[in-house]
Design an enzyme around this catalytic site. Sequence first.
Site, PDB file in Angstrom:
ATOM      1  N   ARG A 150      52.651  32.826  39.177  1.00 33.92           N
ATOM      2  CA  ARG A 150      53.565  33.948  39.357  1.00 33.92           C
ATOM      3  C   ARG A 150      54.439  33.701  40.578  1.00 33.92           C
ATOM      4  O   ARG A 150      54.034  32.966  41.503  1.00 33.92           O
ATOM      5  CB  ARG A 150      52.781  35.242  39.516  1.00 33.92           C
ATOM      6  CG  ARG A 150      52.007  35.341  40.834  1.00 33.92           C
ATOM      7  CD  ARG A 150      50.949  36.414  40.805  1.00 33.92           C
ATOM      8  NE  ARG A 150      49.818  36.012  39.984  1.00 33.92           N
ATOM      9  CZ  ARG A 150      48.736  36.760  39.812  1.00 33.92           C
ATOM     10  NH1 ARG A 150      48.653  37.945  40.367  1.00 33.92           N
ATOM     11  NH2 ARG A 150      47.742  36.322  39.072  1.00 33.92           N
ATOM     12  N   ASP A 200      57.383  34.984  35.625  1.00 30.03           N
ATOM     13  CA  ASP A 200      57.219  36.363  36.091  1.00 30.03           C
ATOM     14  C   ASP A 200      56.849  37.208  34.883  1.00 30.03           C
ATOM     15  O   ASP A 200      57.692  37.542  34.052  1.00 30.03           O
ATOM     16  CB  ASP A 200      58.515  36.864  36.720  1.00 30.03           C
ATOM     17  CG  ASP A 200      58.378  38.267  37.299  1.00 30.03           C
ATOM     18  OD1 ASP A 200      57.279  38.856  37.163  1.00 30.03           O
ATOM     19  OD2 ASP A 200      59.357  38.769  37.871  1.00 30.03           O
ATOM     20  N   LEU A 201      55.567  37.539  34.774  1.00 28.48           N
ATOM     21  CA  LEU A 201      55.094  38.295  33.615  1.00 28.48           C
ATOM     22  C   LEU A 201      55.596  39.735  33.606  1.00 28.48           C
ATOM     23  O   LEU A 201      55.438  40.438  32.601  1.00 28.48           O
ATOM     24  CB  LEU A 201      53.564  38.279  33.563  1.00 28.48           C
ATOM     25  CG  LEU A 201      52.954  36.985  33.029  1.00 28.48           C
ATOM     26  CD1 LEU A 201      51.456  36.960  33.240  1.00 28.48           C
ATOM     27  CD2 LEU A 201      53.289  36.820  31.554  1.00 28.48           C
ATOM     28  N   ARG A 233      48.322  44.894  29.005  1.00 29.94           N
ATOM     29  CA  ARG A 233      49.468  45.632  29.534  1.00 29.94           C
ATOM     30  C   ARG A 233      50.657  44.719  29.807  1.00 29.94           C
ATOM     31  O   ARG A 233      51.811  45.144  29.716  1.00 29.94           O
ATOM     32  CB  ARG A 233      49.075  46.378  30.814  1.00 29.94           C
ATOM     33  CG  ARG A 233      48.129  47.545  30.574  1.00 29.94           C
ATOM     34  CD  ARG A 233      48.097  48.482  31.762  1.00 29.94           C
ATOM     35  NE  ARG A 233      47.571  47.861  32.963  1.00 29.94           N
ATOM     36  CZ  ARG A 233      46.285  47.815  33.273  1.00 29.94           C
ATOM     37  NH1 ARG A 233      45.381  48.326  32.454  1.00 29.94           N
ATOM     38  NH2 ARG A 233      45.893  47.251  34.401  1.00 29.94           N
ATOM     39  N   HIS A 250      33.338  40.731  43.945  1.00 29.25           N
ATOM     40  CA  HIS A 250      33.349  39.316  44.324  1.00 29.25           C
ATOM     41  C   HIS A 250      31.963  38.733  44.072  1.00 29.25           C
ATOM     42  O   HIS A 250      30.996  39.463  43.804  1.00 29.25           O
ATOM     43  CB  HIS A 250      33.764  39.133  45.783  1.00 29.25           C
ATOM     44  CG  HIS A 250      35.247  39.196  45.999  1.00 29.25           C
ATOM     45  ND1 HIS A 250      36.109  38.248  45.487  1.00 29.25           N
ATOM     46  CD2 HIS A 250      36.021  40.100  46.655  1.00 29.25           C
ATOM     47  CE1 HIS A 250      37.350  38.553  45.821  1.00 29.25           C
ATOM     48  NE2 HIS A 250      37.321  39.678  46.524  1.00 29.25           N
ATOM     49  N   ASP A 251      31.888  37.431  44.191  1.00 25.77           N
ATOM     50  CA  ASP A 251      30.669  36.661  43.932  1.00 25.77           C
ATOM     51  C   ASP A 251      29.419  37.342  44.476  1.00 25.77           C
ATOM     52  O   ASP A 251      28.434  37.527  43.756  1.00 25.77           O
ATOM     53  CB  ASP A 251      30.848  35.270  44.549  1.00 25.77           C
ATOM     54  CG  ASP A 251      29.628  34.377  44.425  1.00 25.77           C
ATOM     55  OD1 ASP A 251      28.572  34.697  45.019  1.00 25.77           O
ATOM     56  OD2 ASP A 251      29.724  33.340  43.760  1.00 25.77           O
ATOM     57  N   ILE A 252      29.446  37.724  45.744  1.00 21.84           N
ATOM     58  CA  ILE A 252      28.230  38.229  46.394  1.00 21.84           C
ATOM     59  C   ILE A 252      27.716  39.479  45.702  1.00 21.84           C
ATOM     60  O   ILE A 252      26.489  39.671  45.564  1.00 21.84           O
ATOM     61  CB  ILE A 252      28.497  38.471  47.901  1.00 21.84           C
ATOM     62  CG1 ILE A 252      27.187  38.736  48.643  1.00 21.84           C
ATOM     63  CG2 ILE A 252      29.506  39.595  48.121  1.00 21.84           C
ATOM     64  CD1 ILE A 252      27.352  38.740  50.161  1.00 21.84           C
ATOM     65  N   TYR A 280      28.241  40.298  42.462  1.00 21.88           N
ATOM     66  CA  TYR A 280      27.781  39.975  41.108  1.00 21.88           C
ATOM     67  C   TYR A 280      26.369  39.386  41.130  1.00 21.88           C
ATOM     68  O   TYR A 280      25.514  39.777  40.342  1.00 21.88           O
ATOM     69  CB  TYR A 280      28.738  38.984  40.441  1.00 21.88           C
ATOM     70  CG  TYR A 280      30.185  39.421  40.451  1.00 21.88           C
ATOM     71  CD1 TYR A 280      30.542  40.742  40.176  1.00 21.88           C
ATOM     72  CD2 TYR A 280      31.198  38.520  40.744  1.00 21.88           C
ATOM     73  CE1 TYR A 280      31.868  41.143  40.186  1.00 21.88           C
ATOM     74  CE2 TYR A 280      32.528  38.906  40.758  1.00 21.88           C
ATOM     75  CZ  TYR A 280      32.864  40.220  40.486  1.00 21.88           C
ATOM     76  OH  TYR A 280      34.177  40.611  40.495  1.00 21.88           O
ATOM     77  N   ASP A 318      30.549  32.555  41.365  1.00 20.70           N
ATOM     78  CA  ASP A 318      31.847  32.117  40.865  1.00 20.70           C
ATOM     79  C   ASP A 318      31.764  30.850  40.022  1.00 20.70           C
ATOM     80  O   ASP A 318      32.303  30.802  38.905  1.00 20.70           O
ATOM     81  CB  ASP A 318      32.797  31.859  42.037  1.00 20.70           C
ATOM     82  CG  ASP A 318      33.410  33.133  42.588  1.00 20.70           C
ATOM     83  OD1 ASP A 318      33.207  34.195  41.992  1.00 20.70           O
ATOM     84  OD2 ASP A 318      34.095  33.059  43.618  1.00 20.70           O
TER      85      ASP A 318
END
Length: 384
Positions: A50, A75-76, A106, A141-143, A145, A171
Amino acid sequence: MSHDTPDPPGRAAAGPLDGVRVVELAGIGPGPFAAMLLADLGADVVRVDRPGPSPLGGDPAFDVTNRNKRSVLVDLKSSEGPAAVRALAERAEILVEGYRPGVAERLGVGPDECMAVNSALVYGRMTGWGQRGPLASLAGHDIGYIATAGALSMIGEPGGRPVFPANLLGDYAGGSLYLATGVLAALLTARATGRGQVVDAAIVDGAAHLTTMFWGRLAEGAWRDARGRNLLDGGCPYYGVYETADGGWMAVGALEPQFYAAFVSLLGLGGDGLPDRADPHNWPELRAAFAARFKTATREEWAAVFAGTDACVAPVFSLHEAAGHPHLTGRGTYTEAYGITQPAPAPRFSETPGSLRLPPALPGAHTPDVARDWDVPELLKDHR
């Protein structure tokens, strides 16, 4: 330090995935790493970046998780952007994205939109919480999860705080590896049936899946659901780490009887003076004895003692030290490419080895080339 591919030369191919086209919608963490795995194995991975700076900052020239990829800038949120991505998806076999659930839809590049132009497309979705469930829409974040999955509770000293292993467990192990496995499995089905599918890869699922063995041990009564109390979590004195006289550390994994015998002998504690290791009540005494012995010499001195033996003991190396280890340099585990020391592609293939073909992709650097190679003129509309 090896400067060459770790595999012997094979057929004239970039790797076992040579010819596979992959679209990666730019994100952070596990998605880019999974796409790097595919790229290392020869896939033509086009990363859709992007406009604007990276969410995490940093110089993209040093982001080695974007090696072996090509980047286009889209640019989506523009009128042309979604059509350009759908045109890429039409020509790809795999697409991977790491948005929160509903975001790709979306933006007009969700599974329905992309598979409408390519019914055989494998659409890989990488999230922390998954596409559905009470937490699916939340950030994380990883921690968090691995904490939710129960994995974080297993790591650390008994009675101490849990220790998080950087972002390797969530991750990359629970996320990237499961996404890569999932999209490749789905690719086999798509090639056989002509029908693609959506792969919902959630870090929380992968992290939980990694604990499978321990659930069996729990059911057997052979594992305590408490940190630092078991065979493989630091509770056992002959599977753990010990500090040396110079502040270094040695890692001990002498589980089997014959390896344990070699370990205690080389440590200077052989004979009949040690208590029975099979009785966990004796573990504190054994740990104290091992700790005292390791404190009598430096890490390098102990490394020399255990070198070339089956005692299953190794010095704990830093990243820089690991890259210079004779075994790893002999195998080419680490390599230097494009001015950056980095791990070489893994695993190894006898006939179609992976390789480091391209440096980290700079955002948008390959837009004209990809537009030509993939025959996607829509990219140039958004690029001008």
